[in-house]
Scaffold this motif. Structure first.
Motif, PDB file in Angstrom:
ATOM      1  N   VAL A  94       0.859  -1.185   0.000  1.00  0.00           N
ATOM      2  CA  VAL A  94       0.000   0.000   0.000  1.00  0.00           C
ATOM      3  C   VAL A  94       0.896   1.236   0.000  1.00  0.00           C
ATOM      4  CG1 VAL A  94      -1.760   1.332   1.227  1.00  0.00           C
ATOM      5  CG2 VAL A  94      -1.845  -1.172   1.273  1.00  0.00           C
ATOM      6  N   VAL A  95       0.687   2.111  -0.967  1.00  0.00           N
ATOM      7  CA  VAL A  95       1.422   3.376  -1.033  1.00  0.00           C
ATOM      8  C   VAL A  95       0.410   4.512  -0.928  1.00  0.00           C
ATOM      9  CG1 VAL A  95       2.938   4.838  -2.392  1.00  0.00           C
ATOM     10  CG2 VAL A  95       3.232   2.354  -2.454  1.00  0.00           C
ATOM     11  N   LEU A  96       0.462   5.234   0.194  1.00  0.00           N
ATOM     12  CA  LEU A  96      -0.387   6.405   0.380  1.00  0.00           C
ATOM     13  C   LEU A  96       0.356   7.641  -0.121  1.00  0.00           C
ATOM     14  CD1 LEU A  96      -1.632   5.646   4.026  1.00  0.00           C
ATOM     15  CD2 LEU A  96      -2.732   5.040   1.859  1.00  0.00           C
ATOM     16  N   GLY A  97      -0.369   8.598  -0.667  1.00  0.00           N
ATOM     17  CA  GLY A  97       0.275   9.787  -1.205  1.00  0.00           C
ATOM     18  C   GLY A  97       1.049   9.510  -2.469  1.00  0.00           C
ATOM     19  N   ALA A  98       0.433   8.727  -3.372  1.00  0.00           N
ATOM     20  CA  ALA A  98       1.132   8.293  -4.585  1.00  0.00           C
ATOM     21  C   ALA A  98       0.999   9.279  -5.735  1.00  0.00           C
ATOM     22  CB  ALA A  98       0.595   6.922  -5.018  1.00  0.00           C
ATOM     23  N   GLU A  99       0.500  10.484  -5.464  1.00  0.00           N
ATOM     24  CA  GLU A  99       0.232  11.418  -6.557  1.00  0.00           C
ATOM     25  C   GLU A  99       1.484  11.864  -7.290  1.00  0.00           C
ATOM     26  OE1 GLU A  99       0.086  13.734  -2.636  1.00  0.00           O
ATOM     27  OE2 GLU A  99      -0.555  11.793  -3.426  1.00  0.00           O
ATOM     28  N   THR A 100       2.651  11.721  -6.682  1.00  0.00           N
ATOM     29  CA  THR A 100       3.882  12.151  -7.351  1.00  0.00           C
ATOM     30  C   THR A 100       4.538  11.028  -8.146  1.00  0.00           C
ATOM     31  OG1 THR A 100       5.259  11.621  -5.429  1.00  0.00           O
ATOM     32  CG2 THR A 100       4.319  13.845  -5.527  1.00  0.00           C
ATOM     33  N   LEU A 101       4.015   9.830  -8.064  1.00  0.00           N
ATOM     34  CA  LEU A 101       4.632   8.685  -8.731  1.00  0.00           C
ATOM     35  C   LEU A 101       4.170   8.571 -10.183  1.00  0.00           C
ATOM     36  CD1 LEU A 101       4.351   5.933  -5.955  1.00  0.00           C
ATOM     37  CD2 LEU A 101       6.320   7.372  -6.511  1.00  0.00           C
ATOM     38  N   THR A 102       5.085   8.235 -11.054  1.00  0.00           N
ATOM     39  CA  THR A 102       4.727   7.951 -12.434  1.00  0.00           C
ATOM     40  C   THR A 102       4.261   6.500 -12.539  1.00  0.00           C
ATOM     41  OG1 THR A 102       6.924   7.167 -13.058  1.00  0.00           O
ATOM     42  CG2 THR A 102       6.510   9.548 -13.209  1.00  0.00           C
ATOM     43  N   GLU A 103       3.650   6.191 -13.660  1.00  0.00           N
ATOM     44  CA  GLU A 103       3.221   4.816 -13.896  1.00  0.00           C
ATOM     45  C   GLU A 103       4.409   3.861 -13.875  1.00  0.00           C
ATOM     46  OE1 GLU A 103       1.269   2.552 -17.663  1.00  0.00           O
ATOM     47  OE2 GLU A 103       0.120   4.233 -16.847  1.00  0.00           O
ATOM     48  N   ALA A 104       5.522   4.276 -14.459  1.00  0.00           N
ATOM     49  CA  ALA A 104       6.717   3.426 -14.474  1.00  0.00           C
ATOM     50  C   ALA A 104       7.238   3.189 -13.062  1.00  0.00           C
ATOM     51  CB  ALA A 104       7.801   4.067 -15.334  1.00  0.00           C
ATOM     52  N   GLN A 105       7.170   4.207 -12.207  1.00  0.00           N
ATOM     53  CA  GLN A 105       7.619   4.036 -10.828  1.00  0.00           C
ATOM     54  C   GLN A 105       6.692   3.094 -10.061  1.00  0.00           C
ATOM     55  OE1 GLN A 105       7.747   8.225  -9.830  1.00  0.00           O
ATOM     56  NE2 GLN A 105       9.984   8.248  -9.857  1.00  0.00           N
ATOM     57  N   MET A 106       5.395   3.203 -10.294  1.00  0.00           N
ATOM     58  CA  MET A 106       4.462   2.285  -9.647  1.00  0.00           C
ATOM     59  C   MET A 106       4.762   0.844 -10.043  1.00  0.00           C
ATOM     60  SD  MET A 106       0.801   4.273  -9.933  1.00  0.00           S
ATOM     61  CE  MET A 106       0.705   6.046  -9.814  1.00  0.00           C
ATOM     62  N   GLN A 107       5.016   0.636 -11.325  1.00  0.00           N
ATOM     63  CA  GLN A 107       5.321  -0.716 -11.788  1.00  0.00           C
ATOM     64  C   GLN A 107       6.627  -1.212 -11.168  1.00  0.00           C
ATOM     65  OE1 GLN A 107       3.332  -2.854 -14.129  1.00  0.00           O
ATOM     66  NE2 GLN A 107       4.623  -4.030 -12.741  1.00  0.00           N
ATOM     67  N   THR A 108       7.606  -0.329 -11.034  1.00  0.00           N
ATOM     68  CA  THR A 108       8.876  -0.717 -10.417  1.00  0.00           C
ATOM     69  C   THR A 108       8.678  -1.148  -8.969  1.00  0.00           C
ATOM     70  OG1 THR A 108      10.182   0.737 -11.848  1.00  0.00           O
ATOM     71  CG2 THR A 108      11.162   0.122  -9.736  1.00  0.00           C
ATOM     72  N   ILE A 109       7.886  -0.404  -8.215  1.00  0.00           N
ATOM     73  CA  ILE A 109       7.616  -0.748  -6.822  1.00  0.00           C
ATOM     74  C   ILE A 109       6.936  -2.111  -6.743  1.00  0.00           C
ATOM     75  CG2 ILE A 109       6.216  -0.169  -4.800  1.00  0.00           C
ATOM     76  CD1 ILE A 109       6.709   2.764  -5.453  1.00  0.00           C
ATOM     77  N   ALA A 110       5.889  -2.305  -7.551  1.00  0.00           N
ATOM     78  CA  ALA A 110       5.153  -3.570  -7.510  1.00  0.00           C
ATOM     79  C   ALA A 110       6.053  -4.743  -7.854  1.00  0.00           C
ATOM     80  CB  ALA A 110       3.967  -3.507  -8.467  1.00  0.00           C
ATOM     81  N   GLU A 111       6.921  -4.562  -8.831  1.00  0.00           N
ATOM     82  CA  GLU A 111       7.831  -5.639  -9.233  1.00  0.00           C
ATOM     83  C   GLU A 111       8.861  -5.924  -8.144  1.00  0.00           C
ATOM     84  OE1 GLU A 111      10.868  -6.731 -12.931  1.00  0.00           O
ATOM     85  OE2 GLU A 111       9.763  -4.837 -12.922  1.00  0.00           O
ATOM     86  N   THR A 112       9.347  -4.872  -7.499  1.00  0.00           N
ATOM     87  CA  THR A 112      10.347  -5.047  -6.449  1.00  0.00           C
ATOM     88  C   THR A 112       9.759  -5.754  -5.232  1.00  0.00           C
ATOM     89  OG1 THR A 112      11.483  -3.046  -7.173  1.00  0.00           O
ATOM     90  CG2 THR A 112      11.983  -3.845  -4.958  1.00  0.00           C
ATOM     91  N   ILE A 113       8.562  -5.347  -4.830  1.00  0.00           N
ATOM     92  CA  ILE A 113       7.914  -5.974  -3.679  1.00  0.00           C
ATOM     93  C   ILE A 113       7.598  -7.433  -3.979  1.00  0.00           C
ATOM     94  CG2 ILE A 113       5.840  -5.947  -2.228  1.00  0.00           C
ATOM     95  CD1 ILE A 113       7.858  -3.779  -1.603  1.00  0.00           C
TER      96      ILE A 113
END
Length: 296
Positions: free
Chosen positions: A27-46
């Motif tokens: 769960v990432v709160l305050g994700a308004e500054t994240l790009t789509e690529a960054q979201m995908q990177t986080i999900a892949e890393t976790i």
């Protein structure tokens, strides 16, 4: 930049003595500054089946969020267990109440309530529907699942059920069929990609308003999901549409036991609402090296 990832286990079966009940979600709160690529990177890393990213709608909003979900492989339009986890995370910080999540599948309202030290969350899914499975597609699915046709329970027709995502729903006659399930990952992954299914929900009727289930989830990059709120909602719609339960009622879905991650999902089926309610809890997991991720 550095992003904080909260980790929760959603839908834990509190009657279990397992050390790892429920389905982990990021769960990432305050994700308004994240790009789509960054979201995908986080999900892949976790590496969890899904991570939810919440961006407040309106300055300082605490009850309405643009919400996106990513598996390690791709974005997913809707995810039940990550929704429950995210709603509990919001309630722990801002107090219980209604949380609105604007997802790719539509607006989803989640009701959170405090019960002593426990917070429960109830999501109302998008409108449900289902359709029959073409015989050739069912044959291919059974082949990939390594299930003989006679293992299917004739009381429960094979359908593709929808509650934000599409799920193949298959009822089996015996509990041991679930215990022995060992599918061909590559073949099922290819078939699910072709048909647009998110999971394959294989279930057994274990008693009055009680079902056990397993959910194959190759599209998410994992072999199996221990608790699948979106599939439980679709399953509730399936039961209602085919007249397999009297409404209103609440059914229990037990999932994840074969994985050592026992989970309990309460599925509220009502005749007056197009969606289905799915209720569960979520518990915060201890910090890990992945709670802080350096992003480009």
């Amino acid at each position: 930049m550095t992003g904080e990832v909260l980790r929760y286990a959603a839908f834990p079966d509190e009657d279990s003595t397992s050390s790892s009940p429920g389905n982990p979600a990021g769960v990432v709160l305050g994700a308004e500054t994240l790009t789509e690529a960054q979201m995908q990177t986080i999900a892949e890393t976790i590496g969890y089946s899904e991570t939810a990213f919440l961006a407040p709608i309106g300055p300082g909003s605490r009850d309405e969020f643009r919400t996106r979900y990513f598996s390690p492989k791709a974005e997913v339009d809707f995810c039940g267990h990550a929704t429950i986890a995210a709603a509990v995370a919001v309630a722990e910080r801002h107090g219980a109440g209604d949380v609105v999540m604007v997802t790719n599948a539509g607006r989803v309202t989640v009701r959170t309530q405090e019960h002593g030290r426990t917070i429960t969350a109830t999501l109302t899914s998008p409108a449900t529907s289902s359709r029959p499975v073409a015989p050739r597609v069912l044959t291919a699915a059974l082949s990939a699942l390594r299930l003989p046709p006679e293992s299917l329970d004739p009381r429960y027709p094979a359908r593709v059920a929808f509650a934000g995502n599409h799920h193949l729903v298959l009822g089996v006659t015996e509990a041991h069929v679930l215990d022995d399930l060992d599918y061909d990952y590559v073949s099922l992954d290819a078939l699910m990609a072709l048909e647009g299914w998110t999971t394959v929900h294989v279930f057994h009727h274990a008693g009055h308003h009680l079902y056990t289930a397993r959910n194959a989830f190759p599209p998410g990059g994992v072999r199996e999901d221990p608790a699948t709120g979106a599939a439980a909602a679709a399953f509730g719609g399936y039961l209602r549409e085919l007249g397999l339960v009297e409404v209103p009622c609440t059914v229990t879905v037990l999932q994840g036991h074969q994985m050592g991650s026992p989970s309990r999902l309460m599925v509220g089926i009502d005749g007056d609402h197009p969606g289905i309610e799915v209720t569960g809890t979520a518990t915060r997991l201890s910090p890990s090296p992945y709670d802080e991720i350096d992003l480009p």
